[in-house]
Design an enzyme around this catalytic site. Structure first.
Site, PDB file in Angstrom:
ATOM      1  N   GLU A  29      -4.022 -10.612  -0.175  1.00  0.00           N
ATOM      2  CA  GLU A  29      -4.872 -10.545   1.019  1.00  0.00           C
ATOM      3  C   GLU A  29      -6.279 -10.892   0.582  1.00  0.00           C
ATOM      4  O   GLU A  29      -6.741 -10.413  -0.458  1.00  0.00           O
ATOM      5  CB  GLU A  29      -4.880  -9.135   1.634  1.00  0.00           C
ATOM      6  CG  GLU A  29      -3.542  -8.725   2.213  1.00  0.00           C
ATOM      7  CD  GLU A  29      -3.536  -7.305   2.787  1.00  0.00           C
ATOM      8  OE1 GLU A  29      -4.605  -6.779   3.167  1.00  0.00           O
ATOM      9  OE2 GLU A  29      -2.441  -6.720   2.828  1.00  0.00           O
ATOM     10  N   GLU A  52       0.804  -1.222   0.000  1.00  0.00           N
ATOM     11  CA  GLU A  52       0.000   0.000   0.000  1.00  0.00           C
ATOM     12  C   GLU A  52       0.841   1.278   0.000  1.00  0.00           C
ATOM     13  O   GLU A  52       0.796   2.065   0.934  1.00  0.00           O
ATOM     14  CB  GLU A  52      -0.933   0.009   1.216  1.00  0.00           C
ATOM     15  CG  GLU A  52      -1.987  -1.088   1.175  1.00  0.00           C
ATOM     16  CD  GLU A  52      -3.170  -0.774   0.276  1.00  0.00           C
ATOM     17  OE1 GLU A  52      -3.101   0.221  -0.488  1.00  0.00           O
ATOM     18  OE2 GLU A  52      -4.163  -1.530   0.329  1.00  0.00           O
TER      19      GLU A  52
END
Ligand code: IPT
Length: 963
Positions: free
Chosen positions: A485, A415
């Site tokens: 994820e 991220e």
């Protein structure tokens, strides 16, 4: 006129990675060079700002007698100084990179040490820090060595010339905040301190320096090629393979390859003039071929988890036993892969991954998520001034971890948005290690990666990607796909795992994923039981979003882990029960089934009446990956007349392994044989109206309201229709998701405050009919509910019929009844799904059998209390209250839960210790439940697991037993 004066930034606010440290190198433990652990009790002085104190404390002779003590490795905020703080993406300080706040807790650490007797006088000595958060400045014997950032990365300093036999003063100043904090915005606690080992390493003359083990495997020839490139020349010895080669020289020999399923490691040695270094070599090759990730020539499937380093008392100071415990628990739950979210783990962890067998995505210590809310303005990964810091981080990870066969991919970070800094990292990594893959999820163009990686994509999108029909860049469609994820394991859940697994098994391109995440990061807390974000007075925090793991903080498996184990089991057992044939499919990627023994049992109404070993033979033992075999089950010895019968077949470890003992169950399947027709409904008893009570068979009712009062000797309270559950984290959903999140809609509609209007209490010839309308205030939506009671002399039957009134466009949380029993009814036994919790989309692991548990054990202790504990497919239930018991059968089977508090109390509780047992056991018998989904971060409940409000009818038969 004013003059503004802006001094050069102090080192901790400088974008540079630091100065004075040595270039990074491979992590290894020498056989013969001396080492001294500097872990232990250090002196600590905490200051509120970075510059509150001068550096006099670093000088020999400075008296630290009045200082506090702190354990190293450790975090001072977990040792009585300050407090931990949790934010997900938000920087807990103003975003003005690279500047950090003036309030900057700074811990001066001092450790005085003597060299052990016999510490060699020759060579060099290195002072090594495995991890310090977030910025350290180091002195030895008053000499400044340098300063560094990169919290979860190693740093070494040459200190030989400064060492004295006794009284060495090591001083380390640690700032909680630094420019490095901008690069470390991972979703976790902010935990400053020297949290990994500190070691003094002797480097003899002629010691090995850095080296790179290249050990490839050619699956066509069965040969391994070994080449150890070493900064210091020497020889490489692999006795078992007869290898004795010079460093830099390739040798090709037949080998057994390393895989996560068969972690073959060859003991070896690197011998230089001054040192012997033990190596463990695993031969394997990883590459992308035809759009698929392959290891040793075969497609692999990740059954992975994201693992943060966490301990409920020590934070990220995780000891070796805990690391091993994590991996053993994973192996025992059929997990084969770890993404080291979101930083390189303690180096010893990767040794364990090599040894026990895991595929690893090693991720760099890099996340700049907090810039997302600024539209990624000033994002360090897109600002060349930060590139040296990024490259430093990449190099420290790769150099440290490059000799682990378990590491298949380097991940640039998590991220961070996009930017040239990431490209620079990828280029450097590819150049340095062309034999591994590069991963990064945050750049949809996939310009810098070898795999298309996503997080939380829903099932439909994964399917599209699986078909290679996803829109987007052509080049990306050619890449393999993983979910780095998925299945957000926050609270009750995740739901939908089995549905993902089907996609992974259907589409070659979908190579599995990594559940978010392994462990709940909750701290043991005296008053709250377990603490999460906001419990330490943080100005900004993200609450219990930090508790989203498959294991609780104390590493007890949560039901999500049990479900995952079943969903990803590497052997599928299914078949034709009535025909007595079982089909075994090998879902391993490499292994055959010779390590497993198959056993069967035959059950009548859940009771095992016969069992034995399945004569599986060489066909099964040698079953290659992907293949199936059919086996005949022995003819059942007992017929289950008027009983439900089934086979259960289990695959057990045939021998002890490094991770579980012989007999450990790896996979199982159940094959139903016979389902008897439902027994006749109780009938024959007629109702009698007394002054205050109506009696019917074994039961009594309130004559005015028709409320059930007793069944035999059992007192029953407040039986009513129930459509509410204490919303789970997945019901409530993440704040950034659409407004129609189900848990919010339920509350908006008022399902937590429905009332029941009594419309009629009618005695009929053979029973009692009570009509009500169940509805919350302020809406015209309601549920027209009819309770029809009939009975025989000793059995009481309730049929509930529910008809929605009005335009319900909201699914119901549950549909069933609830009632109270006296506290003594604390033991449950049931024939149904178990032993653990299950919901419509989390029920793969629910095994049909006879189970028992106390009411206390039925509760799943989610860190933030919420709906939990349902058991699926219950045919028969008995609740024991000592001398009396209540028995219930369901037509059809039902969901059962029981707890010592109401759903409302469960809903109101914010921490475990808020749940206080009352004097009632609340029993829920549900006809249906809404699914769980994964919307606390990912997609919601799949349509097939929604509980739409629709006409429904279901029955329970009650009876009581007295001793
Ligand atoms: C994703 C993060 O990568 C991870 O660190 C964690 O925060 C997880 O979410 C949620 O628990 S990012 C999210 C915005 C999809």
């Amino acid at each position: 006129m004013t003059t503004s004066y802006e001094p050069a930034p102090p080192y901790h606010e400088d974008v540079s990675p630091g100065s004075g440290a040595l270039p990074p190198r491979a992590w290894y433990a020498s056989s013969d060079a001396a080492r001294l652990s500097l872990n232990g009790t250090w002196r600590l002085r905490l200051s509120p700002t970075a510059d509150a104190e001068d550096d006099a404390f670093a000088r020999p002779g400075f008296d630290t007698g009045g200082w506090d003590e702190v354990a190293v490795p450790g975090h001072w905020v977990l040792q009585g100084h300050g407090a931990p703080a949790y934010t997900n993406t938000l920087y807990p300080f103003p975003v003005d990179p690279p500047r950090v706040p003036t309030e900057n807790p700074t811990g001066d650490h001092v450790r005085v040490f003597d060299l052990p007797d016999g510490w060699p006088g020759d060579g060099e000595a290195l002072l090594r820090f495995e991890g310090v958060e977030s910025c350290a400045r180091v002195w030895l014997n008053g000499e400044e060595l340098g300063e560094f950032k990169g919290s979860r990365l190693p740093h070494e300093f040459a200190v030989g010339a400064l060492l004295k036999p006794a009284g060495n003063v090591l001083a380390v100043r640690v700032h909680q905040w630094s420019s490095g904090s901008y690069l470390e915005d991972q979703d976790q606690w902010w935990l400053p301190g020297i949290f990994r080992d500190v070691t003094l390493l002797h480097r003899p003359d002629g010691a090995a320096g850095d080296f790179f083990v290249h050990a490839a495997y050619d699956h066509r020839s069965g040969q391994g090629t070994l080449r150890v490139d070493s900064a210091v020349p020497g020889r490489v010895l692999v006795p078992e393979l007869g290898v004795d080669a010079a460093t830099g020289e390739p040798v090709t020999v037949p080998v057994r390859p390393w895989t996560a399923e068969t972690p073959e490691l060859y003991a070896a040695e690197l011998v230089t003039a001054g040192e012997r270094v033990p190596l463990r070599i695993g031969f394997r090759s990883v590459y992308v071929e035809d759009g698929v990730i392959k290891v040793n020539g075969r497609r692999i499937l990740f059954r992975g988890v994201n693992r943060h380093e966490f301990h409920p008392e020590h934070g990220r100071a995780v000891d070796a036993d805990t690391m091993r415990a994590d991996l053993l628990l994973m192996k025992r739950h059929n997990i084969n892969a770890v993404r080291t979210s979101h930083y390189p783990p303690h180096p010893a962890f990767l040794d364990l991954c090599d040894e026990l067998g895991f595929w690893v995505i090693d991720e760099c210590d890099l996340e700049t998520h907090g810039f997302v809310d600024l539209g990624w303005r000033r994002n360090p990964v897109d600002d060349e001034r930060w590139t040296p810091a990024l490259l430093d981080r990449a190099a420290r990870m790769v150099e440290r971890d490059k000799n682990h066969p378990s590491v298949l991919m380097w991940s640039l970070g998590n991220e961070c948005g996009t930017g040239a800094g990431l490209t620079a990292m990828a280029e450097w990594i590819r150049e340095r290690d062309p034999d591994r893959l590069v991963h990064y999820e945050g750049d949809l163009s996939c310009a810098d990666t070898d795999v298309y990686s996503r997080m939380y994509a829903d099932h439909a999108e994964v399917e599209l990607i699986g078909r290679r029909e996803d829109p987007g860049p052509e080049a990306r469609r050619a890449l393999p796909f993983i979910l780095c994820e998925y299945a957000h394991a926050m609270g009750n859940g995740p739901g939908g795992l089995a549905d993902y697994q089907r996609l992974f098994e259907t589409y070659e391109r979908c190579q599995g994923g990594f559940v978010w995440e392994w462990i709940d990061h909750g701290f043991t807390h005296p008053e709250l039981g377990c603490a999460y974000g906001g419990d330490f007075g943080e100005e900004l925090h993200d609450g219990n979003f930090v508790c989203d793991g498959l294991v609780f903080p104390d590493r007890t498996p949560s039901p999500g882990l049990v479900e995952y184990k079943k969903v990803v089991e590497p052997v599928r057992i299914e078949g034709d029960g009535p025909g007595g044939t079982v089909r075994v499919t090998n879902l391993h990627d490499f292994a055959d089934l010779s390590h497993l023994a198959f056993v069967w049992s035959y059950e009548v109404d859940g009771r095992t009446v016969a069992d034995g070993a399945l004569a599986a033979g060489p066909d099964v033992a040698g079953l290659p990956p992907g293949a199936s075999a059919e086996l005949k089950l022995p003819a059942p010895s007992t017929s289950g007349e008027h009983a439900e019968t089934q086979w259960t077949v289990r695959a057990l470890l045939a021998e002890d392994t490094a991770w579980a003992p012989k007999g450990h169950c790896v996979a199982w399947g159940q094959l139903p044989v016979d389902t008897p027709p439902a027994p006749p409904a109780p009938a024959g008893a007629a109702p009698h109206r007394g002054e205050r009570l109506i009696t019917l068979g074994p039961a009594s009712f309130d004559a005015r309201t028709g409320a059930l009062r007793t069944v035999g000797a059992v007192d029953v309270a407040d039986l009513r229709l129930d459509v509410w559950r204490a919303p789970t984290d997945n019901d409530l959903g993440a704040p950034w998701q659409p407004d129609d999140r189900i848990g919010l809609r339920w509350r908006e509609l008022g399902l937590h405050r429905t009332h029941e209007r009594l419309d009629a209490v009618d005695l009929t010839g053979d029973g009692l009919v009570v009509r009500t309308r169940v509805a919350p205030a302020a809406t015209d939506l309601g549920l027209l509910t009819t309770y029809t009671w009939t009975a025989s002399e000793d059995r009481l039957r309730l049929t509930v019929s529910v008809v929605p009134d009005g335009e319900w466009n909201v699914p119901l949380p549950r549909l069933g009844i609830r009632f109270g029993l006296p506290a003594a009814y604390g033991e449950a036994r049931w024939f149904g799904g178990g032993p653990g919790e299950a919901y419509p989309d989390t029920r793969a692991a629910s095994m049909l059998g006879l189970w028992s548990a106390s009411v206390d054990e039925l509760h799943t202790p989610y860190v933030r209390p919420q709906e939990n504990g349902a058991r699926a497919d219950v045919r028969r239930l008995r609740l024991d209250g000592g001398a009396t018991a209540l028995e219930v059968t369901g037509e059809p089977p039902f969901w059962f839960s029981a707890r010592r508090w109401t759903s409302e109390e469960l809903d109101a509780a914010t921490h475990r210790t808020d749940l206080v047992p009352g004097d009632t056991v609340w029993v829920h018998l549900d006809h249906a439940q809404h699914g769980i989904g994964s919307q606390s971060c990912g997609p919601g409940v799949l349509p097939r697991y929604r509980l739409e409000a629709a006409p429904a009818r279901f029955s329970f038969t009650f009876s009581s037993r007295s001793e």
